[in-house]
Write an enzyme that holds these catalytic residues in place. Structure first.
Site, PDB file in Angstrom:
ATOM      1  CD1 TRP A 202      -0.185  -1.470   3.168  1.00  0.00           C
ATOM      2  CD2 TRP A 202       0.588   0.618   3.308  1.00  0.00           C
ATOM      3  NE1 TRP A 202       0.585  -1.389   4.306  1.00  0.00           N
ATOM      4  CE2 TRP A 202       1.067  -0.105   4.414  1.00  0.00           C
ATOM      5  CE3 TRP A 202       0.940   1.951   3.188  1.00  0.00           C
ATOM      6  CZ2 TRP A 202       1.895   0.464   5.385  1.00  0.00           C
ATOM      7  CZ3 TRP A 202       1.755   2.530   4.145  1.00  0.00           C
ATOM      8  CH2 TRP A 202       2.221   1.787   5.235  1.00  0.00           C
TER       9      TRP A 202
ATOM     10  CD  GLU B 267      11.303  -4.423  -0.963  1.00  0.00           C
ATOM     11  OE1 GLU B 267      11.422  -4.610   0.277  1.00  0.00           O
ATOM     12  OE2 GLU B 267      10.749  -3.445  -1.453  1.00  0.00           O
ATOM     13  CG  LEU B 268      10.599 -10.596   2.210  1.00  0.00           C
ATOM     14  CD1 LEU B 268      11.026 -11.877   2.888  1.00  0.00           C
ATOM     15  CD2 LEU B 268       9.121 -10.619   1.883  1.00  0.00           C
TER      16      LEU B 268
ATOM     17  N   GLY C 126       6.304  -7.012   0.871  1.00  0.00           N
ATOM     18  CA  GLY C 126       5.571  -6.918   2.127  1.00  0.00           C
ATOM     19  C   GLY C 126       6.420  -7.397   3.286  1.00  0.00           C
ATOM     20  CB  SER C 127       5.457  -8.443   6.670  1.00  0.00           C
ATOM     21  OG  SER C 127       4.647  -9.605   6.503  1.00  0.00           O
TER      22      SER C 127
ATOM     23  N   PRO D 154      -3.542  -6.160  -5.373  1.00  0.00           N
ATOM     24  CG  PRO D 154      -5.043  -4.412  -5.800  1.00  0.00           C
ATOM     25  CD  PRO D 154      -4.755  -5.853  -6.152  1.00  0.00           C
ATOM     26  CB  ALA D 155      -2.185  -3.260  -0.190  1.00  0.00           C
TER      27      ALA D 155
ATOM     28  CD  GLU E 157      10.055  -5.415  -7.216  1.00  0.00           C
ATOM     29  OE1 GLU E 157      10.108  -4.213  -6.893  1.00  0.00           O
ATOM     30  OE2 GLU E 157       9.068  -6.126  -6.956  1.00  0.00           O
TER      31      GLU E 157
ATOM     32  CD  GLU F 213      10.513  -2.395   7.173  1.00  0.00           C
ATOM     33  OE1 GLU F 213      10.693  -1.775   6.110  1.00  0.00           O
ATOM     34  OE2 GLU F 213       9.899  -3.472   7.247  1.00  0.00           O
TER      35      GLU F 213
END
Length: 482
Positions: free
Chosen positions: A153, A253-254, A231-232, A178-179, A464, A387
């Protein structure tokens, strides 16, 4: 459109349209708490139909010559450019980020989609004449197949361009989830592409308030060859386990907990300006921005003073007002999580120098004053290893360069890192020692379409952007010619 229609609702009407029949869920504006739109709750039947549509569209899209795919995508990018202002209004409404930042995201989205469209013209193979005395060989690059793209998001347009733009340029078709907080931007983008001539089934958007249900179907579907997720870490681990059952390619991609190392010869005015600008972009909800600053003893006090001064000048408020630097966080859960982290940092020996309080709130989210928290390097709070996804910057006093690099690497994450020094050779030496996927020197925002981006350690798998980001969606096939 009535006189009271908000810019966000007007953008929904123009780019997305009215709510569909059937089950729906609601989307709200974080800045105001007001209702923005109703969006379809994708059923299992609808999701399976989207997978079939992507599978049916794959042969013709994958076999289309690159120059023809380029012509299709060029028209799509041109159409997207025509609605850039409305796209920015929609991004601002869904995320709460300042309108100026939303315009920047819209421009970057177009730029990245355009760059990936040109990659269709550069996807060549290799030919090896005389690989042996009686044989030639060719190496072909072919689309991996149907891609499940799951986007977050915080950058609801830009990160779509990074995933979907690369996948469809490579000749893949996409089922895109999507989120749930920001589905409208994705629907708008896909709608623009569809109206501009992207063939049916190439880009399928599925929206749902229960992402686990959608994810389970996508990850178990044999037709889906690859999943790309941002995301997470927790969800990333779940995706890896689920994808193993059908041996899917997994790109992750975390997130990150990006460190900045500030050496004794750094330009402190530039350093403070870069760190504050990048850290508080999108109210601190940016995975690549520096979370933790490790400043060596000779410059620590002066840097902290400059960081405090600049942080306290930032304006928190209505994202549509000129001069606003920070809007709200995405929702109250994100606010509570950051408040708990700040409290933990103070409880573990950190000192809250400024900010960290709610300035206002509504039923959906709250506005937080940007926070600066300091700690000694010999006993930094344990929460600094996590994070911190919000408007907070940690600053740690270090004895020397060795101490700073050691502490910078003391986290499970490794997405990006930053070095501030006037000595280019020293910067390169530190960059080599940081266990991260990208390093920037004397600046704290890094994103170019030509360059690969991704993480080390628990920050993810794959890349990416750049040629590498396109090749993640390609299979290499070797043909021996007798």
């Amino acid at each position: 459109m009535s006189a009271t229609t908000s810019p966000g609702r007007a953008a929904v009407e123009r780019l997305v349209g009215s709510a569909p029949d059937g089950d729906c869920f609601d989307v709200f504006e974080p800045a105001t708490g007001e209702h923005l739109a109703r969006v379809a709750e994708t059923s299992i039947v609808d999701l399976e139909a989207a997978i079939v549509a992507a599978s049916d569209a794959l042969p013709s899209w994958a076999s289309m010559p690159g120059w023809e795919r380029f012509e299709v995508l060029r028209r799509c990018v041109d159409a997207l450019r025509e609605v850039a202002d409305e796209l920015a209004d929609l991004i601002c409404a869904e995320t709460g980020k300042p309108l100026a930042e939303a315009h920047g995201e819209a421009a970057n989205t177009i730029r990245f989609f355009e760059w990936f469209s040109h990659e269709t013209l550069r996807l060549h193979g290799e030919y090896w004449p005389g690989i042996t005395a009686d044989r030639d060989a060719a190496v072909l690059r072919e689309p991996v197949g149907v891609v499940a793209a799951i986007t977050p998001w915080n950058f609801p347009a830009f990160l779509v361009a990074c995933k979907v733009g690369a996948a469809i340029a490579a000749g893949c078709t996409v089922v895109h989830k999507p989120a749930e907080q920001t589905p409208l931007t994705a629907l708008a983008l896909a709608g623009v592409f569809e109206r501009a001539g992207l063939p049916a089934g190439v880009w399928n958007v599925v929206t749902a308030s229960r992402p686990e249900q959608v994810g389970d179907v996508l990850l178990s579907a044999p037709e889906v060859a690859c999943v790309s997720f941002t995301g997470s870490r927790t969800v990333g681990e779940r995706i890896m386990r689920a994808a193993a059952g059908t041996i899917k390619r997994v790109l992750l991609e975390l997130g990150g907990n990006s460190p900045a190392v500030v050496l004794a010869d750094a330009d402190l005015d530039l350093t403070a300006a870069q760190l504050v600008r990048a850290r508080f972009l999108n109210a601190g909800q940016a995975c690549m921005a520096a979370n933790r600053v490790y400043a060596v003893e000779p410059v620590y006090d002066a840097l902290v003073e400059k960081l405090c001064e600049q942080t306290e000048t930032l304006r928190v408020g209505d994202p549509r007002e000129a001069g606003t630097n920070l809007g709200p966080l995405i929702d109250l859960a994100a606010v509570k999580r950051l408040e708990d982290q700040l409290a933990a940092a103070v409880g573990q020996g950190g000192e809250l120098l400024t900010g960290g309080r709610r300035s206002s709130e509504n039923a959906v989210s709250a506005f937080l004053e940007p926070a600066l928290i300091a700690a000694p390097g010999d006993a930094p709070p344990a929460v600094f290893g996590e994070e911190i996804f919000g408007p907070a910057l940690a600053v740690v006093r270090c004895r020397d360069e060795e101490d700073a690099v050691r502490l910078a690497n003391a986290t499970e994450y490794g997405l990006a890192g930053y070095v501030f020094t006037r000595d280019r050779q020293r910067a390169l030496a530190v960059a080599r020692r940081l266990v991260v996927g990208s390093v920037a020197v004397n600046r704290a925002l890094i994103s170019e379409p030509q360059l690969p981006f991704g993480g080390a350690k628990a920050s993810g798998l794959g890349r990416e952007r750049g040629r590498a980001g396109v090749e993640e969606f390609l299979e290499f096939k070797t043909v021996h010619l007798g």
